[in-house]
Scaffold this motif. Structure first.
Motif, PDB file in Angstrom:
ATOM      1  N   THR A  11      -3.952  14.489  56.294  1.00  0.00           N
ATOM      2  CA  THR A  11      -4.190  15.087  54.980  1.00  0.00           C
ATOM      3  C   THR A  11      -2.867  15.484  54.324  1.00  0.00           C
ATOM      4  O   THR A  11      -2.652  15.225  53.131  1.00  0.00           O
ATOM      5  N   SER A  12      -1.974  16.073  55.097  1.00  0.00           N
ATOM      6  CA  SER A  12      -0.667  16.449  54.547  1.00  0.00           C
ATOM      7  C   SER A  12       0.122  15.220  54.119  1.00  0.00           C
ATOM      8  O   SER A  12       0.763  15.204  53.065  1.00  0.00           O
ATOM      9  N   ALA A  14      -1.110  12.342  53.181  1.00  0.00           N
ATOM     10  CA  ALA A  14      -1.747  11.792  51.986  1.00  0.00           C
ATOM     11  C   ALA A  14      -1.319  12.569  50.742  1.00  0.00           C
ATOM     12  O   ALA A  14      -1.050  11.979  49.680  1.00  0.00           O
ATOM     13  N   ASP A  15      -1.247  13.885  50.853  1.00  0.00           N
ATOM     14  CA  ASP A  15      -0.797  14.706  49.723  1.00  0.00           C
ATOM     15  C   ASP A  15       0.636  14.353  49.327  1.00  0.00           C
ATOM     16  O   ASP A  15       0.946  14.194  48.140  1.00  0.00           O
ATOM     17  N   SER A  17       2.193  11.561  49.873  1.00  0.00           N
ATOM     18  CA  SER A  17       2.205  10.201  49.326  1.00  0.00           C
ATOM     19  C   SER A  17       1.779  10.206  47.860  1.00  0.00           C
ATOM     20  O   SER A  17       2.359   9.510  47.023  1.00  0.00           O
ATOM     21  N   LEU A  18       0.758  10.988  47.547  1.00  0.00           N
ATOM     22  CA  LEU A  18       0.312  11.080  46.152  1.00  0.00           C
ATOM     23  C   LEU A  18       1.389  11.691  45.256  1.00  0.00           C
ATOM     24  O   LEU A  18       1.605  11.243  44.134  1.00  0.00           O
ATOM     25  N   ILE A  19       2.075  12.695  45.755  1.00  0.00           N
ATOM     26  CA  ILE A  19       3.144  13.320  44.975  1.00  0.00           C
ATOM     27  C   ILE A  19       4.264  12.308  44.722  1.00  0.00           C
ATOM     28  O   ILE A  19       4.761  12.168  43.601  1.00  0.00           O
ATOM     29  N   PHE A  21       4.006   9.069  44.648  1.00  0.00           N
ATOM     30  CA  PHE A  21       3.499   8.081  43.715  1.00  0.00           C
ATOM     31  C   PHE A  21       3.569   8.592  42.278  1.00  0.00           C
ATOM     32  O   PHE A  21       3.985   7.873  41.370  1.00  0.00           O
ATOM     33  N   MET A  22       3.165   9.833  42.053  1.00  0.00           N
ATOM     34  CA  MET A  22       3.172  10.389  40.694  1.00  0.00           C
ATOM     35  C   MET A  22       4.591  10.526  40.150  1.00  0.00           C
ATOM     36  O   MET A  22       4.844  10.233  38.979  1.00  0.00           O
ATOM     37  N   THR A  24       7.220   8.720  41.037  1.00  0.00           N
ATOM     38  CA  THR A  24       7.710   7.366  40.774  1.00  0.00           C
ATOM     39  C   THR A  24       7.089   6.798  39.512  1.00  0.00           C
ATOM     40  O   THR A  24       7.780   6.192  38.689  1.00  0.00           O
TER      41      THR A  24
END
Length: 144
Positions: A11-12, A14-15, A17-19, A21-22, A24
């Motif tokens: 979960t950490s 994934a969080d 990775s999303l940050i 991505f945003m 970039t």
């Protein structure tokens, strides 16, 4: 009954990775894209690069026609081996002669600085204004 929620390392990750991505996606969306028939790649790189990064100057000399010689100004400054003298010469980007004249003026000031015992860094930048000399704590090799 246990009220404890289990959080796994996935979960950490994934969080994070999303940050990433945003961040970039935001950087890519604001970057200029080449247009057909637009600016040449070299001109775009120069425009994107912008002004060179330097520390806040401690003292500034502006080469006005009635200004004292740079050597006199340098003798009035407190000597510190950690300081870097940077001579910034603006030029008109569209004119090659303007760039050559800016470089010649900057080299003349660097010669005055050498006579005063300081090595100068020369920066040519597109833009308007007067040639400047700045003393700042931005010498290479200093811990930041």
């Amino acid at each position: 009954m246990s009220g404890r929620a289990t959080v796994s390392w996935q979960t950490s990750l994934a969080d994070l990775s999303l940050i990433l991505f945003m961040v970039t996606a935001a950087a890519v969306s604001t970057a200029p894209s080449p247009e057909p028939g637009g600016k040449a790649p070299a001109a775009m790189r120069q425009e994107i690069a912008g002004r060179s990064q330097r520390a806040e100057p401690l003292s500034i000399y502006i080469a006005l026609p009635d200004a004292p010689p740079l050597g006199d100004w340098l003798t009035q400054q407190a000597p510190d081996p950690r300081q870097q003298l940077t001579i910034t010469a603006p030029y008109e980007a569209a004119r090659v002669q303007s760039r050559a004249a800016a470089l010649e003026a900057a080299l003349a000031l660097a010669g005055e600085a050498r006579e005063a015992g300081l090595a100068a860094r020369i920066v040519l930048e597109p833009g308007q204004g007067m040639i400047r000399a700045e003393l700042a704590f931005d010498a290479a090799g200093l811990p930041r």
